[in-house]
Every structure is written in structure tokens, then in C-alpha cells.
Design a protein around this motif. Structure first.
Motif, mmCIF file in Angstrom:
data_model
loop_
_atom_site.group_PDB
_atom_site.id
_atom_site.type_symbol
_atom_site.label_atom_id
_atom_site.label_comp_id
_atom_site.label_asym_id
_atom_site.label_seq_id
_atom_site.Cartn_x
_atom_site.Cartn_y
_atom_site.Cartn_z
ATOM 1 N N ASN A 74 43.501 35.270 28.652
ATOM 2 C CA ASN A 74 43.889 34.092 27.872
ATOM 3 C C ASN A 74 42.936 32.916 28.105
ATOM 4 O O ASN A 74 43.342 31.764 28.137
ATOM 5 N N GLY A 75 41.669 33.248 28.313
ATOM 6 C CA GLY A 75 40.686 32.185 28.529
ATOM 7 C C GLY A 75 40.676 31.614 29.932
ATOM 8 O O GLY A 75 39.931 30.681 30.224
ATOM 9 N N ILE A 76 41.511 32.150 30.835
ATOM 10 C CA ILE A 76 41.513 31.658 32.216
ATOM 11 C C ILE A 76 40.864 32.701 33.110
ATOM 12 O O ILE A 76 41.209 33.885 33.048
ATOM 13 N N GLU A 77 39.905 32.255 33.934
ATOM 14 C CA GLU A 77 39.236 33.182 34.828
ATOM 15 C C GLU A 77 40.130 33.441 36.045
ATOM 16 O O GLU A 77 40.589 32.505 36.695
ATOM 17 N N LEU A 78 40.411 34.714 36.301
ATOM 18 C CA LEU A 78 41.273 35.058 37.434
ATOM 19 C C LEU A 78 40.573 36.057 38.349
ATOM 20 O O LEU A 78 39.673 36.783 37.921
ATOM 21 N N PHE A 79 40.982 36.043 39.601
ATOM 22 C CA PHE A 79 40.430 36.981 40.571
ATOM 23 C C PHE A 79 41.513 38.014 40.878
ATOM 24 O O PHE A 79 42.617 37.647 41.271
ATOM 25 N N ARG A 80 41.177 39.303 40.663
ATOM 26 C CA ARG A 80 42.184 40.337 40.843
ATOM 27 C C ARG A 80 41.855 41.195 42.050
ATOM 28 O O ARG A 80 40.734 41.638 42.226
ATOM 29 N N LEU A 81 42.864 41.417 42.867
ATOM 30 C CA LEU A 81 42.680 42.269 44.032
ATOM 31 C C LEU A 81 43.770 43.329 44.034
ATOM 32 O O LEU A 81 44.956 43.015 43.970
ATOM 33 N N THR A 82 43.358 44.613 44.057
ATOM 34 C CA THR A 82 44.333 45.688 44.151
ATOM 35 C C THR A 82 44.217 46.303 45.536
ATOM 36 O O THR A 82 43.151 46.769 45.932
ATOM 37 N N LYS A 83 45.336 46.190 46.290
ATOM 38 C CA LYS A 83 45.317 46.707 47.654
ATOM 39 C C LYS A 83 46.660 47.367 47.922
ATOM 40 O O LYS A 83 47.701 46.823 47.554
ATOM 41 N N ASP A 84 46.657 48.534 48.499
ATOM 42 C CA ASP A 84 47.873 49.281 48.811
ATOM 43 C C ASP A 84 48.772 49.420 47.570
ATOM 44 O O ASP A 84 49.994 49.255 47.664
ATOM 45 N N GLY A 85 48.160 49.679 46.423
ATOM 46 C CA GLY A 85 48.930 49.878 45.199
ATOM 47 C C GLY A 85 49.510 48.611 44.597
ATOM 48 O O GLY A 85 50.192 48.654 43.570
ATOM 49 N N GLU A 86 49.232 47.458 45.226
ATOM 50 C CA GLU A 86 49.768 46.212 44.687
ATOM 51 C C GLU A 86 48.634 45.392 44.074
ATOM 52 O O GLU A 86 47.541 45.331 44.623
ATOM 53 N N THR A 87 48.916 44.777 42.934
ATOM 54 C CA THR A 87 47.899 43.950 42.309
ATOM 55 C C THR A 87 48.256 42.482 42.504
ATOM 56 O O THR A 87 49.404 42.084 42.313
ATOM 57 N N ARG A 88 47.253 41.712 42.887
ATOM 58 C CA ARG A 88 47.461 40.280 43.095
ATOM 59 C C ARG A 88 46.427 39.506 42.295
ATOM 60 O O ARG A 88 45.303 39.966 42.139
ATOM 61 N N TYR A 89 46.827 38.357 41.817
ATOM 62 C CA TYR A 89 45.907 37.521 41.054
ATOM 63 C C TYR A 89 45.775 36.153 41.712
ATOM 64 O O TYR A 89 46.758 35.599 42.201
#
Lengths: 199, 207
Positions: A74-89
């Protein structure tokens, strides 16, 4: 040669200006990469801290940051981390503080139901009062904080430890606490709309 | 100013650090004395920047004095001062980013510190380069000394620490006023008072 003549004055001023500005440009060029690196490191460190990833030195910052993907939603730059099956932004946001802008990094889980962590990138709040948003105790409160009705509340009295959706405000810094409350809830709304959840 | 007649390095040192101290006798450079003295580390870096700028700009002005046309004298002095201040700013930005961020606009504002222009105009313009360098440096040190005393009191009482190291135990209630600029006013007032009292006792002519 007449040192007070118009011609000498003009030539002298020109030469002196040129010489000093030239030397400054060289210094600026020589340190430009280092300055840029510092700025990047600052952002990366803030993102890592918000995602509660530990690091000891600058090298480790770069190493850990390499595991994070950058996505645009949506036009916002986000940092995504997938660790232990969980996704975090995590994302970088900002808003008006009491004296000037406050810029923060906020990390949430994929459904925007829990805050992972908060980091303050910069602010101009009163040192010792509102400036305490910089301190670990304030930021630690948000780690793993479950949201209530999609938001958080900064509470003036009492102990909010263990309570969902609540954190302690800063004593003597009502203005900054209210600003933080507003910025955090706005950020959570932005994150929710960016990640496609209910607004 | 009477101290332009002073030519002996020892006398210059005494004049700049004590009898004609830029802060508590001449009351110059007060803006930064209020703004950057709540943490010793920041004060240290900031005042080192001032010492460097005052010394180097005095040296440069003195070296160039016979070439500078009278009409553009002050413009050139300002240019030289700005040059050194920007160098300090660039170096801090590159190698001490945290300190640079804490000091914010105050590094750039060293340019407007009246002490530096004062020394360039009152001393370097009419003295030999090495002596001008020494005069600039000691003036900077006079400024540094007073600011460090203020920062010492402010950080100790306002944060309970010195150079970021905790001195008072956790339960210590910080004096919030010490963190804010007005406290520096009280402290400078006290220092002026104490300084003048001692000078008076020693029979120095109080200016």
C-alpha cells in the motif's frame, strides 16, 4: 600594489572563498560514504531493535539485517522477517511530538494483534522528561504487548504490567505521552491498512 | 579591550583563563553555555570544537592579516571561522554520529560564538601567528573550563551520573530543573559571583 583598491579586494575575496570552499568540498567528499553508512546503520539498528533481534556490533547489524526482506504494501515500505514459522513486520513511522517530530520503528505480528517491539529513531522532547521515551524501560513495555480493540493506551496512574493494550505514560511529560499515544495508534492503523487487515 | 597589549604567553594564559575569562568576565558565548551543558560528554566534545576553531581561526587570520583588505576584513574572518566549524561538523558527523545527533544545530552555531570573532578581531589581527594560536587556544580553554564545571553540576544533579556513569544510587531523585537550560543561568550567575569575589580579594581590578 594597492591592497585597498577595488580590484584587489574583489580578486582577494574571490580567491579566498574559492580556496576555503574547495578544501571543504574535499573534506565533505572524503567523509560522504562514512556519513551515509552511519545513517543506514542507524535505520537498520532501529529496525532490528523493534523486531527484538539482538546484536553486539555494526557488523552483526548488517549480518542480521540481511535476513530481513523489504516489501512494499500500500505504498508503505515494510521490513518482513519470517522466523520459526512466524511472520513479523516492522516499519518506520513518525508524528508530531511536543517540541518536534518523533520518528519511530514499530514491529507487529502479521495480524497486527500484538506489538513485537518499539524503537525511537529520533525526537526533540525535553531531556529528562519527555526525552525518557528513549529509555529502555519505556520501550520494553511494548514488547509482546497484545492490543485491545486494535490499539494501545498510555495510562497515567498505576502499574500496567501484564495488562493487555496498556503501557505506563511518563510522569511529568503529559504532552509527550499524549503524542506517543497518538503516534502509536496512528501507526497501528497505518500498519493494519497496509497489511490488508480491517481498518 | 586592554588585554590586546599583552604579549607574554604566560600572561595571555592567565588573562584568558582567569582575569578576562570569556564566560564569567566577558560573558560571551552564553547561548551554548546554556544549551549544551546538561551532559559532560556532549560539553566536552562541543568545547573541544570551540578550542580547535578559536585556535585555528586565530592562527589563520594572523597568517593572512597582511593580505586582507580592510573593507572585507570581517567577512574574511567569518569565512575562516565558518570553514573550521564546518570541518568540525563534518568530522563529528562521520566519526561520532551519536554525539553529532545530540549536539544538533549547536555545532554549526559555534560560528556565531562571539569569543572566536572577538579573538580574531582583538588579538590575531595585530599579533604574530604562533602567539595568536596560543591566545585563541587559551581563550577556548577558558570557555571550556567554565562549561565543564557547569556540566559537572548539571549532569550530577540532573541525571545522577558523570560522563554517563551512574554516581548516585538508583533511588536518587533527579533535579529536573538541572536538565533544563534555566539552571545554567543560575550556575553561571554563581560562577560570576564567586569568580569576582575571589578577584576582588586578590586585589585584581574588577572589570
Amino acid at each position: 600594489m594597492n591592497k585597498q583598491s577595488l580590484g584587489y579586494t574583489i580578486v582577494f575575496s574571490f580567491v579566498v572563498c574559492f580556496a576555503f570552499v574547495f578544501l571543504l568540498s574535499i573534506t565533505h567528499q572524503a567523509t560522504r560514504e562514512q556519513v551515509q553508512l552511519n545513517q543506514e546503520l542507524r535505520t537498520k539498528r532501529a529496525v532490528l531493535r523493534a523486531l527484538t533481534i539482538e546484536f553486539n556490533d555494526d557488523e552483526e547489524v548488517l549480518e542480521r539485517f540481511a535476513e530481513i526482506e523489504t516489501v512494499t504494501r500500500n505504498g508503505i515500505e515494510l521490513f518482513r522477517l519470517t522466523k520459526d514459522g512466524e511472520t513479523r513486520y516492522a516499519g518506520i513511522f513518525g508524528g508530531a511530538g511536543l517540541w518536534g517530530p518523533i520518528n519511530i520503528t514499530l514491529a507487529v505480528d502479521a495480524d497486527v494483534e500484538t506489538i513485537i517491539g518499539l524503537d525511537i529513531i529520533d525526537h526533540n522532547e525535553t531531556p529528562g522528561l519527555g526525552g525518557r521515551i528513549d529509555e529502555p524501560w519505556f520501550q520494553r513495555q511494548f514488547r509482546g504487548l497484545r492490543l485491545v480493540d486494535g490499539g494501545v493506551q498510555l495510562i497515567r496512574d498505576g502499574n500496567t504490567e501484564g495488562e493487555d493494550g496498556k503501557a505506563d505514560a511518563i510522569t511529568g511529560a503529559t504532552g509527550t505521552s499524549m503524542s506517543m499515544d497518538r503516534i502509536l495508534n496512528q501507526t497501528l492503523r497505518d500498519l493494519r491498512s497496509a497489511l490488508g487487515g480491517e481498518a | 579591550m586592554s588585554d590586546t597589549a599583552v604579549k607574554d604567553p604566560g600572561a595571555i594564559l592567565k588573562t584568558n583563563l582567569w582575569t578576562s575569562n570569556p564566560i564569567f568576565v566577558q560573558v560571551l558565548g552564553i547561548c551554548s553555555a546554556l544549551a549544551v551543558t546538561n551532559l559532560l560528554t556532549n560539553t566536552m566534545i562541543m568545547t573541544l570544537g570551540v578550542v580547535f576553531t578559536t585556535a585555528m581561526s586565530s592562527l589563520t587570520v594572523s597568517l593572512m592579516k597582511s593580505f586582507i583588505p580592510r573593507k572585507v576584513r570581517m567577512v574574511v574572518q567569518t569565512l575562516i571561522i565558518a570553514f573550521y566549524v564546518i570541518i568540525v561538523d563534518i568530522v563529528l558527523r562521520a566519526y561520532l554520529p551519536e554525539v553529532s545527533r545530540n549536539l544538533g544545530p549547536y555545532v554549526g552555531l559555534i560560528i556565531t560564538n562571539c569569543i572566536i570573532m572577538g579573538r580574531a578581531e582583538a588579538f590575531a589581527q595585530s599579533n604574530r601567528p604562533i602567539l595568536s594560536f596560543w591566545d585563541g587556544m587559551t581563550s577556548g580553554l577558558g570557555y571550556m573550563g567554565v562549561l565543564l564545571v557547569i556540566a559537572f553540576v548539571r549532569e550530577l544533579l540532573g541525571f545522577g551520573s558523570l560522563f554517563g556513569v551512574r554516581i548516585f544510587p538508583e533511588g536518587f531523585t533527579p533535579w529536573t530543573i538541572m536538565v533544563m537550560p534555566p539552571s545554567a543561568f543560575f550556575l553561571i550567575g554563581l560562577i560570576v559571583w564567586i569568580g569576582k569575589t575571589i578577584m576582588h580579594r586578590q586585589g585584581e581590578p574588577v572589570t
